[in-house]
Every structure is written in C-alpha cells, then in structure tokens.
Design an enzyme around this catalytic site. Structure first.
Site, PDB file in Angstrom:
ATOM      1  N   LYS A  35      18.969  44.794  70.706  1.00 13.51           N
ATOM      2  CA  LYS A  35      20.268  44.490  70.088  1.00 13.51           C
ATOM      3  C   LYS A  35      20.069  43.533  68.915  1.00 13.51           C
ATOM      4  O   LYS A  35      19.009  42.898  68.786  1.00 13.51           O
ATOM      5  CB  LYS A  35      21.194  43.852  71.135  1.00 13.51           C
ATOM      6  CG  LYS A  35      20.698  42.494  71.640  1.00 13.51           C
ATOM      7  CD  LYS A  35      21.535  41.986  72.810  1.00 13.51           C
ATOM      8  CE  LYS A  35      21.019  40.637  73.295  1.00 13.51           C
ATOM      9  NZ  LYS A  35      21.698  40.212  74.528  1.00 13.51           N
ATOM     10  N   ARG A 133      31.371  36.929  82.230  1.00 19.05           N
ATOM     11  CA  ARG A 133      31.396  37.333  80.826  1.00 19.05           C
ATOM     12  C   ARG A 133      31.683  38.830  80.860  1.00 19.05           C
ATOM     13  O   ARG A 133      32.764  39.206  81.295  1.00 19.05           O
ATOM     14  CB  ARG A 133      30.040  36.967  80.190  1.00 19.05           C
ATOM     15  CG  ARG A 133      30.005  37.017  78.696  1.00 19.05           C
ATOM     16  CD  ARG A 133      28.636  36.657  78.138  1.00 19.05           C
ATOM     17  NE  ARG A 133      27.642  37.714  78.372  1.00 19.05           N
ATOM     18  CZ  ARG A 133      26.386  37.670  77.942  1.00 19.05           C
ATOM     19  NH1 ARG A 133      25.942  36.621  77.264  1.00 19.05           N
ATOM     20  NH2 ARG A 133      25.550  38.673  78.175  1.00 19.05           N
ATOM     21  N   HIS A 165      23.785  40.532  84.878  1.00 15.27           N
ATOM     22  CA  HIS A 165      23.095  39.628  83.959  1.00 15.27           C
ATOM     23  C   HIS A 165      23.120  38.231  84.564  1.00 15.27           C
ATOM     24  O   HIS A 165      24.145  37.791  85.103  1.00 15.27           O
ATOM     25  CB  HIS A 165      23.807  39.674  82.606  1.00 15.27           C
ATOM     26  CG  HIS A 165      23.009  39.136  81.459  1.00 15.27           C
ATOM     27  ND1 HIS A 165      21.649  39.331  81.331  1.00 15.27           N
ATOM     28  CD2 HIS A 165      23.380  38.416  80.371  1.00 15.27           C
ATOM     29  CE1 HIS A 165      21.232  38.751  80.213  1.00 15.27           C
ATOM     30  NE2 HIS A 165      22.266  38.180  79.616  1.00 15.27           N
ATOM     31  N   ARG A 221      14.692  43.788  81.920  1.00 13.40           N
ATOM     32  CA  ARG A 221      15.508  44.001  80.712  1.00 13.40           C
ATOM     33  C   ARG A 221      15.297  42.857  79.718  1.00 13.40           C
ATOM     34  O   ARG A 221      16.220  42.141  79.363  1.00 13.40           O
ATOM     35  CB  ARG A 221      16.970  44.084  81.158  1.00 13.40           C
ATOM     36  CG  ARG A 221      17.855  44.995  80.335  1.00 13.40           C
ATOM     37  CD  ARG A 221      19.241  45.122  80.965  1.00 13.40           C
ATOM     38  NE  ARG A 221      19.864  43.836  81.171  1.00 13.40           N
ATOM     39  CZ  ARG A 221      20.251  43.348  82.355  1.00 13.40           C
ATOM     40  NH1 ARG A 221      20.147  44.067  83.452  1.00 13.40           N
ATOM     41  NH2 ARG A 221      20.771  42.141  82.435  1.00 13.40           N
ATOM     42  N   TYR A 264      21.080  18.111  46.700  1.00 16.17           N
ATOM     43  CA  TYR A 264      22.464  17.634  46.767  1.00 16.17           C
ATOM     44  C   TYR A 264      22.586  16.264  47.421  1.00 16.17           C
ATOM     45  O   TYR A 264      21.979  16.009  48.464  1.00 16.17           O
ATOM     46  CB  TYR A 264      23.322  18.619  47.565  1.00 16.17           C
ATOM     47  CG  TYR A 264      23.546  19.952  46.895  1.00 16.17           C
ATOM     48  CD1 TYR A 264      24.012  20.031  45.575  1.00 16.17           C
ATOM     49  CD2 TYR A 264      23.299  21.130  47.578  1.00 16.17           C
ATOM     50  CE1 TYR A 264      24.220  21.266  44.971  1.00 16.17           C
ATOM     51  CE2 TYR A 264      23.514  22.365  46.978  1.00 16.17           C
ATOM     52  CZ  TYR A 264      23.975  22.422  45.672  1.00 16.17           C
ATOM     53  OH  TYR A 264      24.186  23.644  45.079  1.00 16.17           O
ATOM     54  N   CYS A 311      19.650  23.876  50.903  1.00 15.82           N
ATOM     55  CA  CYS A 311      20.772  24.478  50.189  1.00 15.82           C
ATOM     56  C   CYS A 311      20.917  25.940  50.620  1.00 15.82           C
ATOM     57  O   CYS A 311      20.201  26.410  51.498  1.00 15.82           O
ATOM     58  CB  CYS A 311      20.542  24.395  48.680  1.00 15.82           C
ATOM     59  SG  CYS A 311      20.030  22.753  48.135  1.00 15.82           S
ATOM     60  N   MET A 312      21.851  26.655  49.988  1.00 12.90           N
ATOM     61  CA  MET A 312      22.080  28.039  50.391  1.00 12.90           C
ATOM     62  C   MET A 312      20.848  28.913  50.162  1.00 12.90           C
ATOM     63  O   MET A 312      20.515  29.775  50.976  1.00 12.90           O
ATOM     64  CB  MET A 312      23.274  28.618  49.612  1.00 12.90           C
ATOM     65  CG  MET A 312      23.624  30.041  50.045  1.00 12.90           C
ATOM     66  SD  MET A 312      25.006  30.724  49.131  1.00 12.90           S
ATOM     67  CE  MET A 312      26.367  29.816  49.843  1.00 12.90           C
ATOM     68  N   ASP A 313      20.180  28.673  49.023  1.00 12.40           N
ATOM     69  CA  ASP A 313      19.096  29.567  48.603  1.00 12.40           C
ATOM     70  C   ASP A 313      17.729  28.916  48.564  1.00 12.40           C
ATOM     71  O   ASP A 313      16.752  29.593  48.282  1.00 12.40           O
ATOM     72  CB  ASP A 313      19.361  30.084  47.182  1.00 12.40           C
ATOM     73  CG  ASP A 313      20.785  30.513  46.984  1.00 12.40           C
ATOM     74  OD1 ASP A 313      21.235  31.356  47.770  1.00 12.40           O
ATOM     75  OD2 ASP A 313      21.448  29.988  46.069  1.00 12.40           O
TER      76      ASP A 313
END
Ligand SMILES: *Cc1c(COP(=O)(O)O)cnc(C)c1O
Length: 383
Positions: A35, A133, A165, A221, A264, A311-313
């Site tokens: 998954k 769940r 589970h 599993r 930053y 940072c983001m990148d």
C-alpha cells in the site's frame, strides 16, 4: 542504472532478501503489503521483486491501488481492505481482487456488484478484534457472519480469508496480541459453524511476523519489514536490509562569513568563516522541517550537519572552513542502510518523535525512484 539529481534508490535485492528473512523467521508464507506506493518505494517494482522472491500474495489499502497493480500486469492474489461507500467494487470483482469487508454495508454493496457483474466476489472477513479501526465491529459480527455465510452459499461471494490487525504488534509480549488471535479464531469458528470456513487466516504485521511465529496462522502480512526496517529494534535487526537510500547532488557551494545567518529567519549564525552547501531537497520532498538544524548528511566518508531551516525545496549544510573537499555535483546521502554509520530513516524518526514508516512513505515524487537489482525483466533477457 540511471543517475538522478534527487534519488530514492531502491534496492530490489534487499526487498527479496527481506522476503526470505520474513518467510524464515515466521515459518510461513508472506502477503507483501505494498500500500501507499509500497511505503514510498514504488508498488509495481516492489511487488514484482517480492513475488519473484517467494512472497505468496499482495495486500493494499484501496481498491484503486490493487487495480493499478493489475493494470501493470501483476496477476498475483491481491487483497484490498479499506473502502469508502463509493468504492469500485465492480471493478475489483472484474479484476479478481479479494475485497476485505469491514461491515454488513460493505458486504451488501459487494453482493449487489457481484450480481450485476455475474461473477462471485472473492472476499475476506476483516474482523475487528480490538483495534477499533477497520474491521467488523463486535456488535455487528453475528449479523455479518450470517449474511456472509448466506451470500457464500448462494454463490454471490466466495469467502477466502479471515484477518485482523494487531493493536500492539510492536509490543510482542503484550497479552492483547494473543487475545486478538483468540478472538479471530472464535470468529473463524463461527464462520465454519455457518458452513463458510475461510481457506486462509492472517493476523501478523511486521513486528508479529518477526517475533510471534505462534500468531502466524496461514500467512503473515508484513509491510515495513519488507522494506528492511524493524519496528521492534530492541529485539534486533533480524538481518533485514533497508531498501531505500535517499540522496541528492549538491546544488551550490559558497562561502559564508562569520556572523552571517543562514536560511529563513537566520536560525543559524556562522560561528566562523565557513563554506556551506545547498542540498536541493526540502520538506516538499519529505525532509521534515522539524529536522531543521538536526540532521546530518554523508558525502563520501564524511558527515556534515544541516544548519538553519529546512525549506520547501532545499536545506543548507556546513562544510567547515576548508569546504570539506565537497564540490557542486557531489552526491549527499540523506539516509540509507546505515552501513558504516551513515544516517538512517530511523534516526530522522527518533529525532522528531515519529516512526520510520512515516519518513519513507513521505518521500515525494520529485525524488526519482531508481531501481537496482531485482528480478530480470523479460525485455532485458538476451541484451
Ligand atoms: C499497513 C498494514 C499492514 C502492514 O503493517 P506493518 O507494520 O508495516 O508490517 C498489515 N495489515 C494491515 C491491515 C495494514 O493496514
């Protein structure tokens, strides 16, 4: 192997090795959980490698994930266990996906879809034995079991498996593990009494597959252990090999003078004249911002500390006054197998109070998956 500036290199031989470890340690067959794009490793190549290495079947959360594996030509048994009311049960039935059922509503929808398609739906009874769940709730069980046995007798569904589970699989000695297994055994006995006994029963996730062979039943599993990471490190590493190594080419090297701030909000001030480098991955790529100033990367044989905000990148590392011999284009390893003391996903997880499952499954799509090892592809034969 293609080189990639931002790479999550996935070692398919490690996946194969981990399947073997899981089969040997649990003493039973493996349903490989792929998954969430195989926890970020790439569902199709991982599924192929796991099956080639002896995994018996596959499991995913959503039907769409199962259909994507079928579309890639994978014809192994696939179980899918998380469905919304609008889930494509008809598509799952047509593609021969085993639908794990968590309620009478889901059963009824699957029966309707099966009648429409003229084909019996292969189903698994997902029993809630305490996780609260997914799974059939205990107060709904009797009604569910009777309806399931009836649909099985009428040929609308073919009950194949029963599963549950674990709540505390990562606490191997906790009494609840055995209790959950007993509750599942009781549910299976109910189904047998009703004339609809499942062919296979499975309980164990990775930690249980590694530590509780007595809970194995017909299949284990595992997810995370397939990817070479143990959820019970206090019990050892079990010889598992982490399959994913994340690396990036250094984008830029530059001088920063003593007293200058970096990234930053200038949360890090250079304590001396130094040389820094830009690593071109950031939180959008799965490097948690919470690791700002708390991660290390390995370049060649040396570790360098991340400084300032992630940072983001991108984020910045301090190479030291002599620049550490690092040049633009050099490859920085963010995490990998940990061999030779290199950084690991578990180290990241520990630093920010999460688990390495979250670290590997959140490596973003800008990071190219590069596959090494693995089963020979038909088209490669004879080249
Ligand atoms: C994700 C999942 C697993 C695999 O769990 P791991 O801890 O990664 O081994 C097994 N079963 C179900 C129902 C799951 O959702």
């Amino acid at each position: 192997m293609t080189s990639s500036a931002l790479a999550a290199t996935v070692d398919l031989d490690a996946i194969a090795h981990n399947v073997t470890v899981l089969r040997q340690t649990s003493g039973t067959d493996v349903l490989a959980v792929v998954k969430a794009d195989a926890y970020g490793h790439g569902a199709v190549p991982v599924a192929r490698a796991a099956l080639a290495a002896g995994a018996a079947e596959l499991g995913v959360a959503h039907i769409d994930e199962a259909l994507a594996l079928r579309a890639a030509g994978i014809d192994a048994h696939i179980t899918s266990w998380l469905h919304t009311p609008g889930a494509d049960f008809a598509g799952a039935i047509d593609a021969g996906i085993d639908i794990a059922l968590s309620s009478r509503r889901q059963l009824d929808a699957v029966i309707a879809a099966a009648r429409e398609s003229g084909r019996a739906a292969t189903v698994t009874a997902k029993v809630d034995t305490g996780l609260n769940r997914s799974g059939v709730a205990s107060d709904e069980w009797d009604d569910f079991a009777v309806a399931l046995a009836k649909a099985d007798a009428e040929g609308a569904v073919a009950l194949r498996a029963a599963m549950c589970h674990l709540v505390r699989g990562d606490e191997p000695d906790h009494l609840l593990n055995s209790e959950q297994a007993s509750r599942l055994d009781a549910a299976v006995a109910d189904l047998r009494r009703l004339g609809a006994g499942p062919e296979v029963v499975h309980i164990a996730n990775s930690p249980a597959a590694l530590t509780r062979p007595d809970l194995a039943r017909d299949l284990v599993r595992p997810g995370i252990a397939l990817y070479g990471r143990t959820p019970v490190p206090e019990r050892g590493e079990f010889g598992l090999i982490p399959a994913m190594t994340v690396s990036a080419e250094i984008a830029l090297v530059k001088n920063v003078a003593a007293g200058q701030g970096v990234s930053y909000s200038h949360t890090w001030i250079a304590p001396r004249d130094t040389v820094v480098a830009v690593v071109p991955v950031g939180y959008a790529d799965g490097v948690p911002r919470l690791l700002s100033g708390r991660l290390r990367v390995r370049i060649g044989e040396r570790d360098f500390a991340g400084v300032g905000r992630v940072c983001m990148d991108q984020f910045v590392i301090d190479l030291g006054p002599d620049g550490g011999g690092v040049a633009e284009g050099d490859r920085a390893e963010l995490f990998g197998t940990g061999a030779g003391g290199g950084p690991t996903a578990r180290e990241w997880a520990d630093a920010i109070g999460t688990i390495d499952y979250e670290i590997v499954s959140r490596i973003g799509n800008r990071v190219n998956r590069v596959y090494v090892g693995g089963p020979k592809q038909a088209e490669q034969v004879g080249q």
